[in-house]
Design an enzyme around this catalytic site. Sequence first.
Site, PDB file in Angstrom:
ATOM      1  N   PHE A 120      -4.004 -19.465   2.132  1.00 53.41           N
ATOM      2  CA  PHE A 120      -2.666 -18.680   1.144  1.00 53.41           C
ATOM      3  C   PHE A 120      -1.380 -19.007   1.087  1.00 53.41           C
ATOM      4  CE2 PHE A 120      -2.980 -13.671   0.805  1.00 53.41           C
ATOM      5  CZ  PHE A 120      -4.591 -13.331   0.442  1.00 53.41           C
ATOM      6  N   GLN A 180       9.541  -7.910  -3.217  1.00 51.47           N
ATOM      7  CA  GLN A 180       8.395  -8.719  -3.471  1.00 51.47           C
ATOM      8  C   GLN A 180       7.719  -8.149  -4.894  1.00 51.47           C
ATOM      9  OE1 GLN A 180       5.135  -9.984  -1.456  1.00 51.47           O
ATOM     10  NE2 GLN A 180       6.660 -11.721  -1.193  1.00 51.47           N
ATOM     11  N   HIS A 201       4.478  -9.521  -6.846  1.00 53.38           N
ATOM     12  CA  HIS A 201       3.460 -10.473  -6.521  1.00 53.38           C
ATOM     13  C   HIS A 201       2.637 -11.049  -8.062  1.00 53.38           C
ATOM     14  CE1 HIS A 201      -0.507 -11.709  -5.938  1.00 53.38           C
ATOM     15  NE2 HIS A 201      -0.633 -11.584  -4.144  1.00 53.38           N
ATOM     16  N   LEU A 229      -3.887  -4.885  -8.825  1.00 52.09           N
ATOM     17  CA  LEU A 229      -3.282  -6.614  -7.278  1.00 52.09           C
ATOM     18  C   LEU A 229      -4.838  -7.851  -7.532  1.00 52.09           C
ATOM     19  CD1 LEU A 229      -1.996  -8.096  -5.566  1.00 52.09           C
ATOM     20  CD2 LEU A 229      -3.054  -7.620  -3.747  1.00 52.09           C
ATOM     21  N   GLU A 262      -3.744 -12.823  -3.689  1.00 51.51           N
ATOM     22  CA  GLU A 262      -3.771 -14.415  -3.703  1.00 51.51           C
ATOM     23  C   GLU A 262      -4.885 -15.266  -2.957  1.00 51.51           C
ATOM     24  OE1 GLU A 262       0.915 -15.461  -2.329  1.00 51.51           O
ATOM     25  OE2 GLU A 262      -0.815 -16.150  -0.492  1.00 51.51           O
ATOM     26  N   ARG A 297       5.646 -16.264  -3.079  1.00 46.18           N
ATOM     27  CA  ARG A 297       5.360 -15.331  -4.163  1.00 46.18           C
ATOM     28  C   ARG A 297       6.280 -15.139  -4.975  1.00 46.18           C
ATOM     29  NH1 ARG A 297       1.878 -10.922  -0.798  1.00 46.18           N
ATOM     30  NH2 ARG A 297      -0.461 -12.158  -0.524  1.00 46.18           N
ATOM     31  N   HIS A 352       5.012  -4.933  -5.760  1.00 45.11           N
ATOM     32  CA  HIS A 352       3.633  -5.021  -4.555  1.00 45.11           C
ATOM     33  C   HIS A 352       4.458  -4.534  -3.142  1.00 45.11           C
ATOM     34  CE1 HIS A 352       0.679  -6.678  -2.610  1.00 45.11           C
ATOM     35  NE2 HIS A 352       1.013  -7.277  -2.059  1.00 45.11           N
ATOM     36  N   ARG A 393       8.169 -12.171   1.775  1.00 44.70           N
ATOM     37  CA  ARG A 393       7.109 -11.954   2.978  1.00 44.70           C
ATOM     38  C   ARG A 393       5.681 -13.241   2.561  1.00 44.70           C
ATOM     39  NH1 ARG A 393       1.625  -9.426   3.055  1.00 44.70           N
ATOM     40  NH2 ARG A 393       2.262  -8.248   1.303  1.00 44.70           N
TER      41      ARG A 393
HETATM   42  C1  LIG Z   1      -2.764  -3.731  -3.046  1.00 46.97           C
HETATM   43  C2  LIG Z   1      -2.289  -4.254  -1.452  1.00 46.97           C
HETATM   44  C3  LIG Z   1      -2.847  -5.349  -1.497  1.00 46.97           C
HETATM   45  C4  LIG Z   1      -2.481  -6.029  -0.033  1.00 46.97           C
HETATM   46  N1  LIG Z   1      -3.171  -6.887   0.840  1.00 46.97           N
HETATM   47  C5  LIG Z   1      -2.713  -7.605   1.783  1.00 46.97           C
HETATM   48  C6  LIG Z   1      -3.177  -8.392   2.482  1.00 46.97           C
HETATM   49  O1  LIG Z   1      -4.758  -9.156   1.716  1.00 46.97           O
HETATM   50  N2  LIG Z   1      -2.430  -9.193   3.473  1.00 46.97           N
HETATM   51  C7  LIG Z   1      -1.043  -8.570   3.745  1.00 46.97           C
HETATM   52  O2  LIG Z   1      -1.015  -9.718   4.918  1.00 46.97           O
HETATM   53  N3  LIG Z   1      -1.177  -7.588   3.422  1.00 46.97           N
HETATM   54  C8  LIG Z   1      -1.347  -7.288   2.194  1.00 46.97           C
HETATM   55  N4  LIG Z   1      -0.500  -6.240   1.806  1.00 46.97           N
HETATM   56  C9  LIG Z   1       0.483  -5.524   2.544  1.00 46.97           C
HETATM   57  C10 LIG Z   1       0.510  -4.442   3.719  1.00 46.97           C
HETATM   58  O3  LIG Z   1      -0.883  -3.789   3.283  1.00 46.97           O
HETATM   59  C11 LIG Z   1       1.135  -3.706   4.360  1.00 46.97           C
HETATM   60  O4  LIG Z   1       2.151  -4.156   3.989  1.00 46.97           O
HETATM   61  C12 LIG Z   1       0.537  -2.529   5.433  1.00 46.97           C
HETATM   62  O5  LIG Z   1      -1.102  -2.101   5.014  1.00 46.97           O
HETATM   63  C13 LIG Z   1       1.163  -1.351   5.092  1.00 46.97           C
HETATM   64  O6  LIG Z   1       0.545  -0.946   6.205  1.00 46.97           O
HETATM   65  P1  LIG Z   1       1.539   0.414   7.359  1.00 46.97           P
HETATM   66  O7  LIG Z   1       0.870   0.352   8.140  1.00 46.97           O
HETATM   67  O8  LIG Z   1       2.923   0.256   7.786  1.00 46.97           O
HETATM   68  O9  LIG Z   1       1.898   1.471   6.050  1.00 46.97           O
HETATM   69  P2  LIG Z   1       0.774   1.949   4.906  1.00 46.97           P
HETATM   70  O10 LIG Z   1      -0.884   1.982   5.369  1.00 46.97           O
HETATM   71  O11 LIG Z   1       1.365   2.441   4.122  1.00 46.97           O
HETATM   72  O12 LIG Z   1       0.993   3.472   5.774  1.00 46.97           O
HETATM   73  C14 LIG Z   1       1.167   4.342   5.784  1.00 46.97           C
HETATM   74  C15 LIG Z   1       0.907   5.982   6.550  1.00 46.97           C
HETATM   75  O13 LIG Z   1       2.040   6.912   6.038  1.00 46.97           O
HETATM   76  C16 LIG Z   1       1.574   8.424   6.032  1.00 46.97           C
HETATM   77  N5  LIG Z   1       3.042   8.988   5.370  1.00 46.97           N
HETATM   78  C17 LIG Z   1       3.948   8.562   4.181  1.00 46.97           C
HETATM   79  N6  LIG Z   1       5.043   8.787   3.787  1.00 46.97           N
HETATM   80  C18 LIG Z   1       4.553  10.327   4.613  1.00 46.97           C
HETATM   81  C19 LIG Z   1       4.751  11.787   5.129  1.00 46.97           C
HETATM   82  N7  LIG Z   1       6.253  11.963   4.318  1.00 46.97           N
HETATM   83  N8  LIG Z   1       4.383  12.408   5.713  1.00 46.97           N
HETATM   84  C20 LIG Z   1       3.552  12.066   6.705  1.00 46.97           C
HETATM   85  N9  LIG Z   1       2.984  10.951   6.701  1.00 46.97           N
HETATM   86  C21 LIG Z   1       3.041  10.220   6.118  1.00 46.97           C
HETATM   87  C22 LIG Z   1       0.781   8.384   4.676  1.00 46.97           C
HETATM   88  O14 LIG Z   1       0.258   8.989   4.662  1.00 46.97           O
HETATM   89  C23 LIG Z   1       0.037   6.669   5.662  1.00 46.97           C
HETATM   90  O15 LIG Z   1      -1.046   7.635   6.321  1.00 46.97           O
HETATM   91  C24 LIG Z   1      -0.748  -5.661   0.130  1.00 46.97           C
HETATM   92  C25 LIG Z   1      -1.362  -4.650   0.203  1.00 46.97           C
HETATM   93  C26 LIG Z   1      -1.292  -3.949  -1.105  1.00 46.97           C
HETATM   94  C27 LIG Z   1      -0.650  -2.550  -1.594  1.00 46.97           C
END
Ligand SMILES: Cc1cc2nc3c(=O)[nH]c(=O)nc-3n(C[C@H](O)[C@H](O)[C@H](O)COP(=O)(O)OP(=O)(O)OC[C@H]3O[C@@H](n4cnc5c(N)ncnc54)[C@H](O)[C@@H]3O)c2cc1C
Length: 597
Positions: A123, A244, A246, A256, A259, A290, A357, A402
Amino acid sequence: MQKIKGIPVRHFDALIIGAGGGGLRAALQLASANLNVAVVSKVFPTRSHTVAAQGGINAALANVLPDDWHWHMFDTVKGSDYLGDQDAIEFMCREAPRAVYELEHFGIPFSRLKNGNIYQRKFGGQSQNFGGDQAARTCAAADRTGHAMLHSLYQKNLQAKTQFFDEYFSVDLLKNEAGGVQGALVYSIETGEPLIINAGATLLATGGVGQLFRTSTNALINTGDGLGMVLRAGIPVQDMEFFQFHPTGIAGKGMLITEGARGEGGYLVNGAGERFMERYAPNAKDLASRDVVSRAIYTEIKEGRGCGPNKDFVYLKLDHLGADIIKSRLPGIRDMCLTFLGIDPIEKPIPVYPTAHYTMGGIPTDINGRVVMPAKTSPEVCVEGLYAAGEAACVSVHGANRLGGNSLLDILVFGRAAADHMISTLKTNNYQHNLDSDSIDKAIFHFQRWHNMTSHAEAISAESIMDLRNELRRVMEEHCGVFRSKQILAEGVDKVQAIIDRMDNACIHDESKVFNTARVEAMELENLAECALATIISALYREESRGAHSRVDFPERDDKNWLKHSLYFKGENQPEYKPVRTKPLTVDSFPPKDRTY
Ligand SMILES: Cc1cc2nc3c(=O)[nH]c(=O)nc-3n(C[C@H](O)[C@H](O)[C@H](O)COP(=O)(O)OP(=O)(O)OC[C@H]3O[C@@H](n4cnc5c(N)ncnc54)[C@H](O)[C@@H]3O)c2cc1C
């Protein structure tokens, strides 16, 4: 059931707001310690954005090439353009192997090597030996790593008896009479009924704010609600100017292409068929960081070397990898290209363009996930009872940029660390104060603003929420994108402020019905707008170029004046700053150096 001001109240030891990987990892830790845990999510948990993560999660397992967590730490500090806090980075990189083996034991179907070990791909921004040859550090379940992870974590939580409040929207944090945070006012999207969740400790794991920009890889739900909640509670957000982009979103659509596609050997070409990354990053080439690759693509296009009739994208070539690799390692990418572009990457290159991203900034925390506030007397004070983890938080392991594969790691490591701290605090301090009456009134008032707005007269002259949201995203894309300048940013601040002013006159009334989802959209727009202002104001005042923040009027990194985190408070028109934690926990620090790839 107990009621306060007519609203039902439920009591829990811990409240987790957000059911992505960060929230679910924390909830699992708490529920496994026999605490009573509520998880609130505005969508069904397995629809959280974590499910979309493709490429994988970093850990120095050394399954494919030699590796060492010190090298991982070095790469992360360098990737952050030296803005990351080195205590947090050390902690994350050391914990990484354990986090991955834990996932393995939860039952995640990792891709495997012939010898049965977890497969690891190359990566961006990863090296062996502190900046030497390319490393292979990203553990992957094909190109569906987040999907595998989120489903496993959800099932483990069901087994551990975590209590889920699915499709509940969290409106605002609630404070207690001692000034700490003690739960939240939430809203059932199905019934429209409010509910007070009173909890000894509250964790915000609400994810990032990718909806700030028009073209984005992020789910529609990523509206920065947790950041809006802390800002309204008087707590600042940190480093919001670092967002960021992407390099490889599908051109014109934004979805997306991981990578991992370049990690498997794919590369970018311009309109002349030239492999242009060789000019920008002679060593790492297509696997440079990135921010570097995104700027290179913009520059190629701006200088007339794009592809297609309008020369407005570049190609990502995978066809030389062969059908076997593409089908086994990148099946989701192939599906997406076939569905949305009618292109099979086994045969043809994919048109790509940078797309919004990841939110590097967020709610400031220490390495135990405790939310911290700047204080005049001591370096920082913690907000009693409040924690944050995952993309919503800024701990800060990603600093100004990141590295791919480090976010899935961040959410697991700090989701667990926050939960561990919550468990120890709840054990020694399990009493609860009375909830603060003013804080409840404020939250109810906020919620009712959208609940009461149903009269037809109000609707006639009102602004539409969706139009305002679209306009906000367009303004942010035009005024706070990859390349920035004082004039463009200053104009952007005025435009964002004007949109916020127009929100006073916004209405969700639609014909004779008001759907609960429309109220949610209105509250999301408020949160999005808070984040927009925080982002663009912080960007305006940072007069240097570092990581993802690229100022054409200040093209150099300026460590003398700007090696510091920004803190934006609601209602302020200028950020405050605090020092970077440059001292790791046990090893020597990595001082700032020129950053080349
Ligand atoms: C397309 C894509 C591909 C990616 N690929 C990678 C990868 O390969 N490797 C890597 O390391 N990172 C990757 N990332 C980044 C990574 O996936 C995210 O940063 C990470 O999963 C975020 O996790 P989280 O638990 O912080 O939030 P999220 O998974 O975004 O979850 C947020 C939660 O909060 C809840 N929520 C939000 N607001 C409220 C509210 N007001 N009331 C109640 N609930 C609420 C939502 O319902 C959800 O359950 C990727 C991101 C994207 C967009």
